[in-house]
Design a protein around this motif. Sequence first.
Motif, short mmCIF file in Angstrom:
data_model
loop_
_atom_site.label_atom_id
_atom_site.label_comp_id
_atom_site.label_asym_id
_atom_site.label_seq_id
_atom_site.Cartn_x
_atom_site.Cartn_y
_atom_site.Cartn_z
N ALA A 1 0.82 -1.21 0.00
CA ALA A 1 0.00 0.00 0.00
C ALA A 1 0.86 1.26 0.00
CB ALA A 1 -0.94 -0.01 1.20
N THR B 1 -6.77 -2.36 -0.40
CA THR B 1 -6.55 -0.96 -0.76
C THR B 1 -5.54 -0.86 -1.90
OG1 THR B 1 -7.00 -0.25 1.51
CG2 THR B 1 -5.78 1.27 0.11
N THR B 2 -4.49 -1.67 -1.85
CA THR B 2 -3.48 -1.66 -2.91
C THR B 2 -4.09 -2.04 -4.25
OG1 THR B 2 -1.80 -2.31 -1.29
CG2 THR B 2 -1.24 -2.55 -3.61
#
Length: 417
Positions: A99, A158-159
Amino acid sequence: MTSVAPTNADLAMDPAPTGGSDGPRRFSLNLNLRQSGIYIAFALIVVLFTVLTGGDLLAPQNISNIIVQNSYILILAIGMILVIIAGHIDLSVGSIVAASGAFAAVLMVNLDLPWPLALLLTLLAGGLIGAWQGYWVAYFGIPAFIVTLAGMLLFRATTYSVLGNRGIGPFPDEVRTLANGFTEGYLGNIGLGMLGGADLLSLLVGLVGVGAIFMTQWRARAARLRYDQQVDAMPLFVLKIAFAALVVMFVIVQLARFKNLPWVLVLLAALVIGYSVLTNRAVFGRQIYAVGGNLQAATLSGVKVKSVVFWIFVNMGVLSALAGIIFAGRLNQANPTAGDQFELDAIAAAFIGGAAVQGGVGKVIGAITGGLIMGVINNGMSLIGAESEQVMYVKGAVLLIAVAFDVWTKRRAGAAR
């Protein structure tokens, strides 16, 4: 309140002895297996793979490769050892690495922010991630295993949301230099006979490092003598220092013969020194050991346990973000699969390096040694053409043996009492 015996770090800082100066001096010619076992094992592993690879393991370029290729794991291991000493665990660091790399790429590549500002914002983002997890662990009371397991999933998701199935790059030259670059030969090269030439500045740095090792160990030995505690006999003490000096100078000479010192090694050295001072001499470092060693006693002694736990997770988040920047800079792009299983390598490095499963025990230099052991195994087995599953077998066996050795030495010490 019960009194607590001074630790080795306390002895090194306190100039005034509590024992009489005329008390008996206790010298030992025996090696402490619990403290020295990891370094003996590291030496044996290096010798083994040096023989198996016909000396290629210790070639100048290969030593440089081992350091550069494992730098991000070593950075994570520094933070992980603090978390484990405090009696917790962090399973999310690999996802935070990914991330953070994605966040840095968006700032530097997509938004075209200056790289120093982007790096600062990325480290700040890592600290906020650590604060988020630290809050749930320290103040809400959820076990760190659960919180960071959730974090592993959340930050990996999220990444993928940021990157999708593509990478973002390339990174600025300065970031790639930090991850892959080398110091310049500022003072020129000098001849080393049959070894060829080497950068003079690198050699001077090595000599300064050897001097620092000697002074630190000498002061620690003198402090223990002032308290009439057992120390190594002078011949054994000198032998240990000489061996450490030989190893340091050998590595420095080999690096200087290749392309000088990697910048990431300079960064690692600064981190190791800083965190060693923190754990050995700072009040906060002693509180980390107190929390992991005996939580109830630490609370009764006035240690702000929740605050200590909160800040070690903030620190872990910052170091994970730093590792994410280094890893992305090395690949020259942010990748959605970056950091995969990094948490396992960092945890293994800490435990192989002497951290106790129950907490309260561990050293920064031990975690670095554990990480280098894993790196040498990876590199050595790659040089001899071993399959990936064979590497996993060996790494798993080494981790199990290291933890079993820790448990055995504790039982042995308990039986001796």
